[in-house]
Design a protein around this motif. Structure first.
Motif, PDB file in Angstrom:
ATOM      1  N   GLY A 130      -3.808   0.286  -2.902  1.00 32.68           N
ATOM      2  CA  GLY A 130      -4.685   0.220  -2.174  1.00 32.68           C
ATOM      3  C   GLY A 130      -5.656   1.411  -2.082  1.00 32.68           C
ATOM      4  O   GLY A 130      -6.613   1.602  -1.634  1.00 32.68           O
ATOM      5  N   TYR A 177       0.794  -1.229  -0.023  1.00 34.05           N
ATOM      6  CA  TYR A 177       0.195  -0.018  -0.074  1.00 34.05           C
ATOM      7  C   TYR A 177       0.812   1.267  -0.018  1.00 34.05           C
ATOM      8  O   TYR A 177       0.565   2.297   0.580  1.00 34.05           O
ATOM      9  CB  TYR A 177      -0.990   0.061   1.198  1.00 34.05           C
ATOM     10  CG  TYR A 177      -1.639  -1.279   1.157  1.00 34.05           C
ATOM     11  CD1 TYR A 177      -2.547  -1.452   0.081  1.00 34.05           C
ATOM     12  CD2 TYR A 177      -2.068  -1.973   2.319  1.00 34.05           C
ATOM     13  CE1 TYR A 177      -3.274  -2.855   0.014  1.00 34.05           C
ATOM     14  CE2 TYR A 177      -2.939  -2.989   2.214  1.00 34.05           C
ATOM     15  CZ  TYR A 177      -3.571  -3.594   1.093  1.00 34.05           C
ATOM     16  OH  TYR A 177      -4.112  -4.690   0.838  1.00 34.05           O
ATOM     17  N   THR A 198      -1.873   6.938  -2.728  1.00 36.66           N
ATOM     18  CA  THR A 198      -1.539   5.791  -3.698  1.00 36.66           C
ATOM     19  C   THR A 198      -2.784   5.869  -4.623  1.00 36.66           C
ATOM     20  O   THR A 198      -3.012   4.829  -5.412  1.00 36.66           O
ATOM     21  CB  THR A 198      -1.365   4.539  -3.113  1.00 36.66           C
ATOM     22  OG1 THR A 198      -2.574   4.076  -2.264  1.00 36.66           O
ATOM     23  CG2 THR A 198      -0.366   4.131  -2.204  1.00 36.66           C
TER      24      THR A 198
END
Lengths: 231, 341
Positions: A179, A98, A185
């Motif tokens: 994620g 992640y 992200t």
């Protein structure tokens, strides 16, 4: 139809007013894609050159393997990398899951075979006599390699552009390894999927417009590079 | 001084011997013509002489030093020998940068490079194309550029693979004159391959002939493909180049229906003025003189007998015969003038 037109107009407004959320997503996407393309190019170009030019055993097998990897679904690569970088995985201690780096790792796995395969094709097209000419003019091995790479530069550039196009538009790896964390992200494709799930089309359409613009720019660049190669 | 000395040099591809040279010496400062049919081993020999490939066996001595074909050694030797290909490859850049490549990797300064390149371009009359793309040049210009690129490196040896095979007559003359001039001015050893015996005779100081990978003691002229046909009573007619019937004197192979190669020694062909073909006579051909050129103590005559036959006559014999171009002549061959290859 009016719903779509309204979404479209709102999306254009987001793009024109440089909406911070939109541009944060675009920035993350471009950063991750640029780095993964760069890393894959550094690995894939020499690998492709070595396979094409080197006198290695099982060359056909390696090329077949690479071509097979071109068709690998992004979710499979995502799953594969996840197994290694999750807390229980071999590289779990690096705490990569992640993060943007995790996406980069996955995307590098995705496009390295692509760059290598296209480099093989580009280098294989170069007449063997280029190497012979360079050698007879006094070039050493490295200088001969550089001559061949220079002659294949348009094909190799096209390989890198194609690879960038592939990673900027992929979703499986970004979703599974990144994620989809807002501001960190979340990439264009994962944000579009999320907005679609929420039934909020404005940001999704705006991101779609940006993504298509990037694809258009990539294609223009691709054609330009290929055109120069034919001159 | 001996530039190259080859002893028992062989080369094999996939277990097949394509080159087998017992002994060959190349003197420095001379022009050598390497003659031979396609597949005779000319390119293989050039690849060995240019240190691009190692022979399967044998010894190569270059300028008095044995060559061991190690990577570092080869790289040094390659800088003393330049090969110009039959179809020269130009890098995808300008004429200037094509010539600059070899100079740059030798670490020459920019100012010196420019002077050398300008001189080389002047030599091949391509100064006007200095900044042009090499891909835009015609076949003849490309060949001249390849020569300029090689000459700029001031090599000890230049190996030219069929330098005039793919250019027009005008460029052929320019290239021949250029090679002669370079040899005279720099004493660079030049080897070139050719199918054309006349071209080789006009340009080379020495000629070397390869036949099926081996050096042969013929002059690479009057070598004809032929097939055999029965003419009754056990007599066989040879069809030179599958079209001109010729009753060969001496030994004739038994098997029909396959292709042979036959060599008619030009020194041993007797030439008589006049005559016309009425019927086949053993060892006799009729023709007209197409070309005559003086070669030292001899005169080379090319006689059109359906195929072009070369005859070498001593100068005094030529003077007695008072021959002229267009004269009808009879060629008489004894068994020792014919060799089956």
């Amino acid at each position: 139809m009016s719903f779509f037109i309204d979404s479209f107009l709102s999306a254009i407004s987001l793009v024109v007013t440089l909406d911070p959320e939109l541009f944060q997503v675009v920035r993350v996407s471009l950063r991750v894609s640029c780095i993964s393309t760069l890393v894959a190019a550094v690995g894939g170009i020499p690998l492709g050159f070595f396979i094409a030019y080197g006198n290695i055993k099982g060359k056909r097998m390696v090329i077949t393997l690479l071509n097979t990897m071109l068709a690998m679904p992004t979710v499979v690569i995502g799953l594969f990398v996840y197994a290694f970088i999750s807390r229980r995985g071999v590289f779990g201690v690096f705490d990569l899951l992640y993060t943007q780096n995790a996406i980069i790792v996955g995307q590098v796995f995705l496009i390295t075979p692509l760059i290598a395969a296209l480099t093989i094709a580009a280098v294989s097209r170069i007449d063997e006599r280029y190497s012979k000419t360079a050698k007879t003019l006094g070039a050493n091995s490295l200088q001969t390699v550089l001559v061949i790479l220079r002659e294949a530069q348009f094909g190799i550039c096209a390989a890198v552009i194609s690879a960038f196009g592939r990673v900027v538009s992929e979703i499986g790896i970004s979703m599974m390894l990144g994620g989809n964390i807002k501001g960190f992200t979340r990439t264009m494709t994962t944000a579009m999927a999320l907005e679609y799930d929420k039934g909020s089309f404005t940001l999704a359409v705006a991101l779609g417009l940006v993504l298509m613009s990037i694809s258009l720019i990539m294609n223009v660049l691709f054609n330009f590079v290929q055109g120069r190669g034919r001159l | 001084m001996i530039q190259y000395e080859l002893q028992q040099v062989t080369q094999q591809y996939n277990g097949k011997t394509v080159l087998n040279i017992k002994k060959l010496e190349i003197e420095s400062g001379k022009i050598y013509g390497l003659l031979g049919a396609n597949g005779a081993g000319k390119t293989t020999l050039f690849n060995i002489l240019s240190f691009l490939e190692a022979p399967a066996s044998g010894q190569v001595v270059f300028a008095g030093q044995s060559v061991f074909f190690g990577r570092t050694e080869l790289h040094k030797l390659r800088r003393r020998v330049v090969m110009v290909d039959q179809y020269p490859i130009m890098f995808t850049t300008t004429v200037f940068k094509n010539i600059e490549f070899g100079l740059k990797i030798r670490g020459m300064t920019k100012e010196r490079r420019q002077a050398v390149i300008d001189e080389a371009l002047d030599m091949v009359d391509l100064a006007a194309y200095r900044g042009a793309s090499a891909a835009e040049l015609s076949g003849g210009e490309t060949q001249r550029l390849a020569l300029a690129r090689a000459l700029a490196l001031s090599p000890e040896v230049m190996l030219c693979d069929e330098p005039t095979a793919n250019v027009d007559v005008e460029n052929q003359a320019v290239i021949r004159a250029l090679l002669t001039r370079v040899n005279l001015e720099t004493r660079c050893t030049i080897l070139f391959t050719s199918h054309d015996r006349l071209q080789a005779a006009g340009l080379a100081d020495e000629t070397v002939v390869l036949e099926k990978g081996e050096l042969v003691d013929t002059s690479y002229e009057n070598i004809f493909s032929c097939s055999l046909e029965s003419k009754g009573k056990g007599q066989k007619i040879c069809l030179l180049q599958q079209k001109i019937p010729f009753s060969l004197p001496g030994f004739v192979p038994e098997a029909e229906g396959r292709d042979y190669r036959v060599y008619l020694n030009p020194d041993k062909i007797k030439l008589v003025q006049g005559g016309q073909q009425v019927q086949q006579r053993r060892g006799v051909l009729f023709g007209t003189i197409n070309l005559m050129m003086a070669e030292g103590e001899k005169v080379r005559l090319i006689v059109n007998a359906g195929v072009m036959v070369t005859v070498l006559l001593p100068v005094d014999e030529y003077a007695q015969l008072r021959l002229a171009i267009g004269d009808a002549v009879t060629l008489k061959l004894k068994p020792d003038a014919v060799e089956w290859l």
